[in-house]
Design an enzyme around this catalytic site. Structure first.
Site, PDB file in Angstrom:
ATOM      1  N   ARG A 197       1.443  -1.262  -0.417  1.00  0.00           N
ATOM      2  CA  ARG A 197      -0.091   0.003  -0.376  1.00  0.00           C
ATOM      3  C   ARG A 197       0.658   1.290  -0.674  1.00  0.00           C
ATOM      4  O   ARG A 197       0.703   1.625   1.474  1.00  0.00           O
ATOM      5  CB  ARG A 197      -0.710  -0.091   1.269  1.00  0.00           C
ATOM      6  N   GLN A 226       6.728  -4.085  -2.173  1.00  0.00           N
ATOM      7  CA  GLN A 226       6.935  -5.330  -2.667  1.00  0.00           C
ATOM      8  C   GLN A 226       5.151  -5.950  -3.667  1.00  0.00           C
ATOM      9  O   GLN A 226       4.393  -7.149  -3.938  1.00  0.00           O
ATOM     10  CB  GLN A 226       6.157  -6.627  -1.539  1.00  0.00           C
ATOM     11  N   ASN A 255       6.243 -10.288  -3.942  1.00  0.00           N
ATOM     12  CA  ASN A 255       5.525 -10.049  -2.578  1.00  0.00           C
ATOM     13  C   ASN A 255       5.437 -12.259  -2.189  1.00  0.00           C
ATOM     14  O   ASN A 255       5.457 -12.865  -2.435  1.00  0.00           O
ATOM     15  CB  ASN A 255       3.664  -9.902  -3.333  1.00  0.00           C
ATOM     16  N   ASP A 284       0.955   0.360   6.705  1.00  0.00           N
ATOM     17  CA  ASP A 284      -0.731   1.708   6.796  1.00  0.00           C
ATOM     18  C   ASP A 284      -1.082   1.839   8.108  1.00  0.00           C
ATOM     19  O   ASP A 284      -2.499   1.134   8.823  1.00  0.00           O
ATOM     20  CB  ASP A 284      -1.660   0.092   6.586  1.00  0.00           C
ATOM     21  N   ASP A 394       4.883 -13.059  13.690  1.00  0.00           N
ATOM     22  CA  ASP A 394       5.245 -12.728  14.837  1.00  0.00           C
ATOM     23  C   ASP A 394       4.713 -13.492  15.881  1.00  0.00           C
ATOM     24  O   ASP A 394       6.178 -12.974  16.515  1.00  0.00           O
ATOM     25  CB  ASP A 394       4.200 -10.866  14.993  1.00  0.00           C
TER      26      ASP A 394
END
Length: 653
Positions: A197, A226, A255, A284, A394
């Site tokens: 984005r 990406q 990507n 974002d 994560d």
């Protein structure tokens, strides 16, 4: 009666100790170096919407009582006003510094001008406030003040803050900061993000580059680009590049998901720089740049290397704290809110001082990579992320680091704004594949063997709920995820490039995966909406749940009404799209969680049976092979997280 207990044998509780609250104040202090600043007192940026203000200043609601934000560091309090800096971004989260760092005393340093009064307070873990020190102010010129506060009583919780009061004359403060006299090492950080984005990413980069003090600790800014639209071609990029200068490094790559993008940031930070820290942030987001300084300072002050995570504020409701801290439930193989953590708290409605639960210190076991800082040692000894594309990379990483002695601390006041996951469809859209497969990988690597019982039980229950909700595409991708997990870890790096196209191809012919902008694109519903009222109340009693599920199951095995495929029976909003309603229908239009589109779901008994049988066979096999799969994935972990393997993935074209 005389107390005959020798002084050295007394051990009063912190709450009973007067010494623990001894503070001192003096004026005319010298400036401190930036390495000694733990947390600056900051105010909203001029670009920020009004609803962020309660995160910085606790003040009366009426605008005629408001303080004036002169700059990011300077505040003017008008005459006859009282405001508090017991706010999310400006109170000092003392208990976290007491628990995890070598700092044992914090020094509030600031400049004041005008007339009024300044008072310093602390809170206890139960939320009660304690006055520590105060002083009248009466000076036509800028005067420096400092207040020293011991961190002794903050083991279980508590913040420190100050209030300002004026009579007939305004009072200004400037350059206020929570500091330390403990010598801390100077360490720089590589800040990196990965983007699909670019317009959002450009805004985050511009904000990052606007503060010279932030850029002073940033050695390099890495963007793993990406997306199909390149960030270099995006409006505003030139301004971002101007602000960041030659520290900006944009790397264009395929990507390969969040794990591939953040993995690239970690790789660059460790193997192509000498920075002592690496921070990853989402693209974002709306950034509070001071969070970079706070995480950097916390890591520098830590008594032992720790992962420093930032909290998430709600990008769509800016005064709300979405998550305070999270843990991985190893018995379930899934993340959730940490014990005692407050979620979705609105500071505009209830400030910090009036919210007792916000004063407890929360123990997290992982932090999402919307904002997370890693000391170099942690990455060098833990390795790079697993090649999971997205989801659970994560949480798995924090568990792996924790097993090597590096805990995760989610630090209040270090935060970004991000759209909450509750406003996404990521439990039912294409991301359901990665949720399912990667949860199994995480559990295989870190959970006890008996987790398989919960996974199988929950998996079958979830499959039935999706089937009753006519979410056939979700079940199909979940079954692919199960089968790919059971195929072993050998194809994980390859799947960085292949899994997403395969999942999208699998979903494309399912009605529940096809969306149009609005329900107006479909014929009007055939049924009276009143019929849904009796079905909307969630069943709670186990016997009622069983009865309603049995009724819905029988309904789904029957042929649907002839006209249901052409005309929906009901228009169902996302919040009401639950199995106990949809399981009794033959068709419905259902809105997305974010309101961006509508899908026309149609009941299909044949697909219901086929997917249901496939799920039962897969979960039976999973139970039989679980122990073997755990051993296989654990044996493959070193290679899957090595720099050599990731370098090959980055270089692949």
């Amino acid at each position: 009666m005389t107390d005959r207990t020798p002084r050295e044998d007394r051990s009063p509780a912190a709450g009973e100790s007067k010494l623990s609250d001894v503070t001192s104040m003096r004026s005319g202090t010298a400036d401190v170096s930036s390495q000694q600043v733990l947390q600056r007192v900051v105010f909203p940026r001029s670009e920020d919407p009004l609803d962020v203000r309660p995160l910085y200043i606790d003040e009366p609601a009426s605008l005629d009582s408001a303080a004036t934000v002169v700059s990011r560091r300077r505040l003017l309090v008008p005459a006859h006003r009282k405001i508090s800096l017991a706010s999310y971004f400006n109170a000092f989260p003392a208990s976290y510094w007491k628990r995890w760092t070598k700092v044992d005393e914090v020094v509030l340093r600031l400049k004041v001008k005008g007339a009024g009064r300044l008072d310093v307070y602390r809170s206890k873990a139960n939320g009660d406030s304690v006055h520590l020190q105060g002083t009248p102010v009466d000076s036509q010129d800028w005067t420096s003040l400092e207040f020293r506060v011991s961190l002794t009583p903050f083991e279980d919780g508590g913040w420190i803050w100050f209030d300002l009061f004026t009579n007939d004359v305004p009072l200004e403060i400037d350059e206020a900061a929570w500091t330390t006299d403990v010598p801390l090492p100077k360490q720089q950080v590589v800040v990196g993000t990965t983007t699909m984005r670019p317009a959002d990413c450009v805004l985050a980069l511009q904000t990052l580059g606007e503060d010279p003090q932030v850029m002073e600790v940033v050695q390099r800014v890495v963007v793993a680009d990406q997306g199909p639209q390149k960030i270099r071609d995006t409006e505003g990029f030139d301004e971002a590049a101007r602000r960041i200068g030659d520290k900006l490094h944009v790397i264009e790559q395929d990507n390969i998901g969040g794990s591939g993008g953040f993995g690239r940031v970690m790789y660059e930070g460790i193997y192509n720089s000498d920075a002592e820290q690496v921070m990853v942030i989402d693209d974002d987001i709306a950034l509070e740049p001071d969070g970079v300084l706070r995480a950097n300072a916390f890591a520098r002050a830590a008594s032992h290397p720790v992962i420093v995570g930032g909290q998430m504020l709600n990008l769509q409701a800016r005064s709300r704290l979405h998550t305070m801290g999270e843990v991985v439930d190893l018995g379930q193989g899934i993340w959730r809110a940490a014990p005692g953590a407050v979620t979705d708290h609105d500071f505009a409605k209830k400030p910090l001082r009036k919210t007792k639960k916000l004063h407890q210190r929360i123990h997290s076991t992982y932090n999402g990579w919307w904002m997370c800082l890693f000391p170099r040692e942690v990455i060098e000894r833990t390795g790079l992320p697993l090649p999971l594309f997205i989801k659970h990379d994560d949480s798995e990483y924090s568990l792996r680091a924790g097993e090597r002695g590096y805990p995760t601390v989610t630090l209040p006041g270090a935060a970004i704004w991000h759209m909450p996951w509750t406003d996404k469809n990521d439990a039912t859209d294409w991301t359901a594949y990665f949720h399912t497969r990667n949860r199994l990988i995480l559990a295989a690597l870190h959970s006890p063997d008996e987790v398989k019982n919960n996974i199988i039980k929950q998996g079958l229950k979830l499959t039935l709920r999706h089937l009753l909700s006519m979410e056939y595409s979700t079940v199909a991708v979940q079954q692919k995820a199960l089968e790919d997990f059971m195929a072993g870890p050998e194809g994980l790096f390859e799947s960085l490039r292949t899994a997403l196209p395969e999942v999208r191809e699998l979903r494309k012919d399912y009605d529940d995966a096809k969306t149009l902008p609005s329900a107006r694109e479909f014929p009007p519903p055939s049924a009276n909406p009143i019929m849904a009222e009796g079905l909307l109340k969630p069943p709670v009693n186990p016997a009622v749940i069983a009865a309603r599920a049995s009724k819905a199951l029988l309904h789904n095995l029957k042929e649907p009404a002839k006209d249901a495929g052409e005309r929906p029976q009901l228009n169902v909003p996302a919040a009401s799209a639950r199995w106990f309603l949809l399981g009794n229908l033959d068709s419905a239009t259902v809105s997305n969680a974010d309101g961006s589109g509508v899908a026309f779901r149609r009941r299909d008994p044949e697909e219901f049976r086929r997917l249901g049988m496939r799920a039962m066979a897969n979960y039976k096999r999973l139970g039989q092979e679980w122990s073997r799969l755990c051993a296989v994935y654990r044996a493959a972990l070193p290679e899957l997280t090595s720099a050599e393997s990731w370098k090959q993935a980055f270089d692949q074209k």
